[in-house]
Design a protein around this motif. Structure first.
Motif, short mmCIF file in Angstrom:
data_model
loop_
_atom_site.label_atom_id
_atom_site.label_comp_id
_atom_site.label_asym_id
_atom_site.label_seq_id
_atom_site.Cartn_x
_atom_site.Cartn_y
_atom_site.Cartn_z
N GLU A 115 0.96 -1.23 -0.16
CA GLU A 115 -0.03 0.00 0.14
C GLU A 115 0.93 1.27 0.10
OE1 GLU A 115 -1.22 0.77 4.65
OE2 GLU A 115 -1.92 -1.11 3.73
N SER B 126 -2.32 -1.94 -3.41
CA SER B 126 -2.35 -0.30 -2.77
C SER B 126 -3.55 0.11 -2.45
CB SER B 126 -1.65 0.59 -3.92
OG SER B 126 -2.50 0.30 -5.15
N ALA C 48 -6.64 5.02 0.55
CA ALA C 48 -5.46 4.56 0.14
C ALA C 48 -4.55 5.89 0.73
CB ALA C 48 -5.29 4.68 -1.35
#
Length: 461
Positions: A196, A208, A452
Motif C-alpha cells: 500500500e 495499494s 489509500a
C-alpha cells in the motif's frame, strides 16, 4: 537503478535458439492452437477482433503512445495454489517415484511417456522469467521502438514498473530492445512496491487498496466459483483418465495439476506430453477457469472494477489531455505490471460490456461466446497500447491496440474516416459515459473507496 549485464550477441543467440516457436505460431493460423487457449498461461498472440488495419491512418500523425505491458513467460510462481512451483514439483516427484501408480500394462496408456519423461520445473527457478519470456520482452521493445520511432526524441525515458522481480526484469529486457547498449543512459526506472505504500496506482492496484486487500473482497466469490466450475467440467476427465492407474482414485487436484504441467512445460520447453491428455473442449474449459476467476477478482463481474482500474485511466486521460499544452513534450509512456492489473483497466475502459456484476460469467456451463477471454487479452507478454493521433482536421483521436491488434471502440463515435476504424475523437473518448468517472475522477474514487495512502510518486502513463 539495477541494470542487466548481458550483450546484444547473447540476445541474438537466445532469440535464434527459440525462433521455432514463432514459426510454429504461423503454422497454426486458422486452426485450434492449444497454446493460445490456456488463459493467462497462454503464449503471446494477437486476439481476433475485427481485422481492422493497424497501420497509422493516412491523414493522421502519431503524437503519443502509451504502453501497459505484462511481464513475459515465466516459471511457476510461489503463491498460486495448485499451480505453485512446490505443488508442481511434488506432482513430478509422485509420478517419478510411483506414488501416483501408473498401470503401464494397459495398451496405449496415455501416461506411458512418464517412463522416459524428464521434468523441467525446478523449484530454484520459482517466479523467474523463462528464457522465452526474456526474448518476448526484448522483441516487444524492439518492435515498439521501430513502430513509434518518430516519437523517441527525448534524452531519457521514464519506465514505471511494479517492483516484483519478474516485472522489473521484463521492463529491463524491453528497454534493452528499445535502446540496446544505450539502455542505461536512456532510462529512468520508477519502482512501485507491491504493497500500500505507493498510494493510488494501477500497477499494484490490489495491494495499494487497503480496503480491498485487507478485507479479502471478491475472494470468497472467486473461490466458490472456481470450486463450482471445477466440479462441473473435471469429473468427466477424471472418469476418462482414472482407469490408467492402479488402485488409485484420481482426484480433481491431480487433474488440475496435469493441466498446469501441460501449460508450464509449453512455456519452458515448447512441448508437453501432458497436453496430449486433453482434447480441445477440455482445454477451453480450463481456459474458462481463468476467465471466471479474473472476471470476479477485480474484473468486469466485480463491483470494484472501476475503483481498481481508475487510477491508470485517470493518469492516461491527463497525459492524453496534455497534448494541448505546448510546453509538455512527453510522447512515450511506459508501464509494466501483471495480468491481474491489466484486466481491471480494460474492464473500466468498457472492453467487456456483456459481463457485469449483475450479469457475471456463469459457473455451471461454458458459454464460449463472451468478450473477456484472458487468453486473448493478457497472455504472457500481453499489452494494452493507447495511440493518440492528430489528423488533418486538426482534431486528436484515440485508438487502443490489444496485443498489437486494434480494439474496436464503439461507444464514442468514429475517427476522421467516419467509419468503424477503432478510433474516437479525444473529447468524445474522455467524456463517454462508459469511462467518464475514470477519466475525470479515477484517482479520487480509488483513494476514497480504498482509503489509500497518499501517493509518494508522480506517475504518467
Amino acid at each position: 537503478m539495477r541494470l542487466l549485464s548481458f550483450s546484444l550477441l547473447f540476445v541474438a543467440l537466445l532469440a535464434g535458439s527459440v525462433s521455432a516457436r514463432f514459426s510454429d505460431f504461423e503454422a497454426f493460423k486458422n486452426k485450434f492452437n492449444l497454446q493460445e487457449n490456456l488463459g493467462t498461461l497462454s503464449i503471446y498472440h494477437e486476439p481476433y477482433f475485427t481485422g481492422l488495419s493497424t497501420a497509422f491512418p493516412e491523414s493522421c500523425e502519431i503524437r503519443q503512445v502509451h504502453v501497459l505491458q505484462r511481464h513475459g513467460s515465466r516459471n511457476p510462481a510461489s503463491d498460486d495454489g495448485l499451480s505453485s512451483a512446490i505443488k508442481l514439483v511434488e506432482m513430478q516427484e509422485r509420478l517419478l517415484n510411483g506414488s501416483l501408480p501408473i498401470n503401464y500394462t494397459i495398451p496405449n496408456n496415455p501416461f506411458r511417456f512418464i517412463k522416459s519423461w524428464v521434468p523441467v520445473i525446478d523449484i530454484r527457478n520459482t517466479d523467474q522469467l523463462s528464457s522465452m519470456g526474456r526474448v518476448e520482452l526484448f522483441e516487444m521493445g524492439r518492435e515498439v521502438f521501430i513502430r513509434y520511432r518518430e516519437l523517441f526524441d527525448a534524452d531519457v525515458y521514464d519506465i514505471n514498473t511494479a517492483a516484483q522481480k519478474r516485472v522489473v526484469e521484463s521492463a529491463e529486457w524491453y528497454s534493452y530492445g528499445m535502446f540496446g547498449d544505450e539502455m542505461a543512459n536512456k532510462t529512468k526506472f520508477t519502482y512501485l512496491a507491491e504493497d500500500e505504500s505507493p498510494g493510488s496506482n494501477s500497477l499494484s492496484n490490489y495491494n495499494s487498496c487497503p480496503v480491498y486487500y485487507e478485507n479479502n473482497i471478491d475472494l470468497k466469490e472467486v473461490n466458490e466459483a472456481s470450486h463450482t466450475w471445477g466440479n462441473s467440467f473435471l469429473p468427466s476427465i477424471i472418469n476418462r483418465l482414472f482407469p490408467y492407474f492402479s488402485n488409485y482414485n484420481l482426484t480433481v487436484e491431480d487433474v488440475e495439476t496435469f493441466f498446469y504441467l501441460c501449460a508450464y512445460e509449453l512455456t519452458l520447453k515448447d512441448e508437453s506430453d501432458f497436453c496430449s491428455l486433453f482434447n480441445p473442449s477440455d482445454i477451453m474449459n480450463f481456459e474458462y477457469t481463468y476467465d471466471v476467476k479474473n472476471s470476479l477478482y477485480g474484473g468486469p463481474s466485480s463491483k470494484w472494477v472501476n475503483v481498481l482500474g481508475g487510477p491508470y485511466i485517470h493518469n492516461l486521460a491527463n497525459s492524453l489531455h496534455s497534448v494541448y499544452n505546448e510546453s509538455d513534450h512527453q510522447k512515450v509512456f511506459l508501464a509494466f505490471t501483471h495480468d491481474a492489473q491489466i484486466i481491471p483497466v480494460e474492464s473500466a475502459l468498457g472492453f467487456f460490456p456483456d459481463i457485469t456484476p449483475e450479469h457475471p460469467l456463469p459457473v455451471t456451463h461454458n458459454p464460449y461466446t463472451y468478450s473477456m477471454k484472458t487468453s486473448s487479452f493478457v497472455p504472457f507478454a500481453g499489452n494494452l497500447i493507447t495511440e493518440l493521433f492528430q489528423c488533418q482536421d486538426q482534431k486528436y483521436y484515440v485508438r487502443h491496440l490489444v496485443n498489437q491488434q486494434v480494439f474496436p471502440l464503439t461507444d464514442c463515435g468514429y475517427g476522421p474516416s467516419n467509419s468503424s476504424d477503432g478510433m474516437c475523437e479525444l473529447s468524445a473518448y474522455l467524456n463517454s459515459p462508459v469511462r467518464y468517472n475514470s477519466t475525470h475522477n479515477g484517482t479520487d474514487i480509488f483513494n476514497a473507496a480504498c482509503k489509500a495512502k497518499p501517493a509518494n510518486v508522480t506517475l504518467h502513463y
